[in-house]
Design a protein around this motif. Structure first.
Motif, PDB file in Angstrom:
ATOM      1  N   UNK A 154      15.505  11.287 -14.141  1.00  0.00           N
ATOM      2  CA  UNK A 154      15.750  10.872 -12.755  1.00  0.00           C
ATOM      3  C   UNK A 154      14.463  10.395 -12.089  1.00  0.00           C
ATOM      4  N   UNK A 155      13.372  11.150 -12.335  1.00  0.00           N
ATOM      5  CA  UNK A 155      12.093  10.777 -11.725  1.00  0.00           C
ATOM      6  C   UNK A 155      11.549   9.460 -12.297  1.00  0.00           C
ATOM      7  N   UNK A 156      11.789   9.257 -13.577  1.00  0.00           N
ATOM      8  CA  UNK A 156      11.341   7.989 -14.181  1.00  0.00           C
ATOM      9  C   UNK A 156      12.124   6.808 -13.601  1.00  0.00           C
ATOM     10  N   UNK A 157      13.397   7.031 -13.288  1.00  0.00           N
ATOM     11  CA  UNK A 157      14.180   5.987 -12.613  1.00  0.00           C
ATOM     12  C   UNK A 157      13.597   5.683 -11.231  1.00  0.00           C
ATOM     13  N   UNK A 158      13.159   6.764 -10.560  1.00  0.00           N
ATOM     14  CA  UNK A 158      12.527   6.579  -9.241  1.00  0.00           C
ATOM     15  C   UNK A 158      11.253   5.751  -9.382  1.00  0.00           C
ATOM     16  N   UNK A 159      10.460   6.059 -10.411  1.00  0.00           N
ATOM     17  CA  UNK A 159       9.215   5.310 -10.652  1.00  0.00           C
ATOM     18  C   UNK A 159       9.514   3.833 -10.868  1.00  0.00           C
ATOM     19  N   UNK A 160      10.520   3.554 -11.682  1.00  0.00           N
ATOM     20  CA  UNK A 160      10.877   2.151 -11.949  1.00  0.00           C
ATOM     21  C   UNK A 160      11.315   1.436 -10.675  1.00  0.00           C
ATOM     22  N   UNK A 161      12.100   2.131  -9.869  1.00  0.00           N
ATOM     23  CA  UNK A 161      12.573   1.529  -8.619  1.00  0.00           C
ATOM     24  C   UNK A 161      11.406   1.250  -7.676  1.00  0.00           C
ATOM     25  N   UNK A 162      10.478   2.184  -7.587  1.00  0.00           N
ATOM     26  CA  UNK A 162       9.300   1.990  -6.721  1.00  0.00           C
ATOM     27  C   UNK A 162       8.425   0.867  -7.260  1.00  0.00           C
ATOM     28  N   UNK A 212       0.831  -1.204   0.000  1.00  0.00           N
ATOM     29  CA  UNK A 212       0.000   0.000   0.000  1.00  0.00           C
ATOM     30  C   UNK A 212       0.871   1.262   0.000  1.00  0.00           C
ATOM     31  N   UNK A 213       1.935   1.227   0.798  1.00  0.00           N
ATOM     32  CA  UNK A 213       2.830   2.389   0.860  1.00  0.00           C
ATOM     33  C   UNK A 213       3.528   2.622  -0.478  1.00  0.00           C
ATOM     34  N   UNK A 214       4.005   1.540  -1.084  1.00  0.00           N
ATOM     35  CA  UNK A 214       4.709   1.697  -2.371  1.00  0.00           C
ATOM     36  C   UNK A 214       3.737   2.105  -3.474  1.00  0.00           C
ATOM     37  N   UNK A 215       2.465   1.700  -3.354  1.00  0.00           N
ATOM     38  CA  UNK A 215       1.463   2.125  -4.340  1.00  0.00           C
ATOM     39  C   UNK A 215       1.289   3.639  -4.291  1.00  0.00           C
ATOM     40  N   UNK A 216       1.208   4.171  -3.065  1.00  0.00           N
ATOM     41  CA  UNK A 216       1.087   5.627  -2.918  1.00  0.00           C
ATOM     42  C   UNK A 216       2.371   6.328  -3.383  1.00  0.00           C
ATOM     43  N   UNK A 217       3.512   5.710  -3.059  1.00  0.00           N
ATOM     44  CA  UNK A 217       4.790   6.286  -3.471  1.00  0.00           C
ATOM     45  C   UNK A 217       4.906   6.290  -4.994  1.00  0.00           C
ATOM     46  N   UNK A 218       4.432   5.236  -5.639  1.00  0.00           N
ATOM     47  CA  UNK A 218       4.473   5.166  -7.107  1.00  0.00           C
ATOM     48  C   UNK A 218       3.578   6.230  -7.717  1.00  0.00           C
ATOM     49  N   UNK A 219       2.379   6.383  -7.142  1.00  0.00           N
ATOM     50  CA  UNK A 219       1.449   7.401  -7.646  1.00  0.00           C
ATOM     51  C   UNK A 219       2.068   8.791  -7.542  1.00  0.00           C
ATOM     52  N   UNK A 220       2.701   9.083  -6.414  1.00  0.00           N
ATOM     53  CA  UNK A 220       3.325  10.389  -6.208  1.00  0.00           C
ATOM     54  C   UNK A 220       4.476  10.586  -7.205  1.00  0.00           C
ATOM     55  N   UNK A 221       5.293   9.536  -7.388  1.00  0.00           N
ATOM     56  CA  UNK A 221       6.422   9.651  -8.316  1.00  0.00           C
ATOM     57  C   UNK A 221       5.936   9.852  -9.744  1.00  0.00           C
ATOM     58  N   UNK A 222       4.881   9.160 -10.134  1.00  0.00           N
ATOM     59  CA  UNK A 222       4.329   9.311 -11.486  1.00  0.00           C
ATOM     60  C   UNK A 222       3.741  10.706 -11.683  1.00  0.00           C
ATOM     61  N   UNK A 223       3.129  11.241 -10.631  1.00  0.00           N
ATOM     62  CA  UNK A 223       2.590  12.607 -10.715  1.00  0.00           C
ATOM     63  C   UNK A 223       3.727  13.613 -10.885  1.00  0.00           C
ATOM     64  N   UNK A 224       4.842  13.385 -10.188  1.00  0.00           N
ATOM     65  CA  UNK A 224       5.989  14.273 -10.327  1.00  0.00           C
ATOM     66  C   UNK A 224       6.530  14.223 -11.760  1.00  0.00           C
ATOM     67  N   UNK A 225       6.581  13.018 -12.334  1.00  0.00           N
ATOM     68  CA  UNK A 225       7.044  12.874 -13.721  1.00  0.00           C
ATOM     69  C   UNK A 225       6.115  13.638 -14.657  1.00  0.00           C
ATOM     70  N   UNK A 226       4.812  13.511 -14.438  1.00  0.00           N
ATOM     71  CA  UNK A 226       3.835  14.197 -15.302  1.00  0.00           C
ATOM     72  C   UNK A 226       3.990  15.709 -15.213  1.00  0.00           C
ATOM     73  N   UNK A 227       4.200  16.205 -14.005  1.00  0.00           N
ATOM     74  CA  UNK A 227       4.363  17.650 -13.842  1.00  0.00           C
ATOM     75  C   UNK A 227       5.592  18.160 -14.596  1.00  0.00           C
ATOM     76  N   UNK A 228       6.703  17.423 -14.477  1.00  0.00           N
ATOM     77  CA  UNK A 228       7.930  17.821 -15.177  1.00  0.00           C
ATOM     78  C   UNK A 228       7.732  17.711 -16.670  1.00  0.00           C
ATOM     79  N   UNK A 229       7.072  16.628 -17.118  1.00  0.00           N
ATOM     80  CA  UNK A 229       6.837  16.426 -18.548  1.00  0.00           C
ATOM     81  C   UNK A 229       5.962  17.555 -19.108  1.00  0.00           C
ATOM     82  N   UNK A 230       4.923  17.910 -18.391  1.00  0.00           N
ATOM     83  CA  UNK A 230       4.023  18.978 -18.855  1.00  0.00           C
ATOM     84  C   UNK A 230       4.757  20.316 -18.953  1.00  0.00           C
ATOM     85  N   UNK A 231       5.593  20.559 -17.957  1.00  0.00           N
ATOM     86  CA  UNK A 231       6.346  21.816 -18.003  1.00  0.00           C
ATOM     87  C   UNK A 231       7.325  21.814 -19.162  1.00  0.00           C
ATOM     88  N   UNK A 232       7.950  20.668 -19.426  1.00  0.00           N
ATOM     89  CA  UNK A 232       8.898  20.561 -20.537  1.00  0.00           C
ATOM     90  C   UNK A 232       8.167  20.754 -21.864  1.00  0.00           C
TER      91      UNK A 232
END
Length: 247
Positions: A113-121, A59-79
């Motif tokens: 870097x964030x995508x690497x975090x997502x993969x690790x999570x 459950x914790x890693x599911x939330x962590x994955x969701x947060x990491x994916x949201x961070x990736x989306x935010x960076x991608x949208x800004x890019x």
């Protein structure tokens, strides 16, 4: 105390029934299923604790994955927005263009870097999910063993209880034919002497303490009236004479 020889003999029947009731109670308490269930229940509790821990981790890693994916989306949208600004030609100042290009490069690295975090999570979450699946199966298997052992214990217990109920009724019937004062003495001695209040005198040996009577004790027994309620000199239990007493 005096009692008819037949009443004293019936006291041995009461004793035999009491011994049987004690044996049944001991057998009921000592059923192997009790130990089996205790061991399995301890294993089950440990497995359930591990399962809860694994479910919490998943459950914790599911939330962590969701947060990491949201961070990736935010960076991608800004890019994407920055790239659109760059491609639109709206930014004409060389300085602003250089700054925008540096930001796009920085965002690309940040996204990587964030995508690497997502993969690790995701890997940790997958491992937790596999652990949950494994532990769920083990909990189910051990629970099935507990249920089986419980069913076997209950069946054995019911069988022993039914036999004990039958013996108890028989005991009540036989004890009811023994004089009250003799039965009272027997019950008192039985409570004091490890469940045996009356013993047969067999071949000059007390079957209560397993000791042979000496010559003086044998002569005293021979001289006693058949109605006399004798006591063993060694263990003090009621000593019942029969045709096999060896007198």
């Amino acid at each position: 105390m005096n009692a008819a020889p037949a009443d004293q003999i019936r006291l041995l029947d009461v004793q035999a029934l009491d011994v049987r009731l004690s044996q049944l109670a001991h057998k009921r308490k000592s059923l192997p299923e009790h130990t089996e269930i205790d061991s399995l229940t301890a294993d089950l509790a440990q497995l359930r604790d591990l399962l809860v821990a694994s479910q919490t981790e998943e459950s914790d890693t599911a939330r962590e994955q969701t947060k990491a994916e949201q961070d990736v989306d935010l960076v991608r949208q800004r890019a994407v927005r920055d790239q659109q600004r760059l491609d639109s030609g709206a930014v004409t100042s060389p300085k602003d263009l250089e700054s925008l290009q540096r930001e796009i490069t920085s965002l690309a690295k940040r996204q990587g870097d964030l995508e690497d975090v997502v993969l690790e999570v995701m890997e940790r979450r997958e491992s937790a999910q596999e652990r949950v699946t494994e532990l769920t199966a083990r909990v189910s298997a051990v629970q099935a063993k507990v249920d089986d052992a419980t069913a076997r214990r209950d069946a054995a217990t019911n069988e022993l209880d039914e036999e004990a109920a039958t013996v108890t009724k028989e005991r009540e019937l036989v004890a009811g034919s023994v004089p009250a004062d003799l039965l009272k003495l027997y019950d008192k001695l039985r409570a004091q002497s490890g469940g045996v209040g009356a013993a047969r005198l067999y071949q000059r040996r007390c079957e209560g303490c397993r000791l042979e009577l000496n010559i003086t004790e044998v002569n005293d027994v021979k001289a006693a009236s058949p109605d006399t309620v004798l006591r063993c000199e060694n263990c003090h239990r009621i000593l019942v004479r029969t045709a096999e007493s060896g007198l």
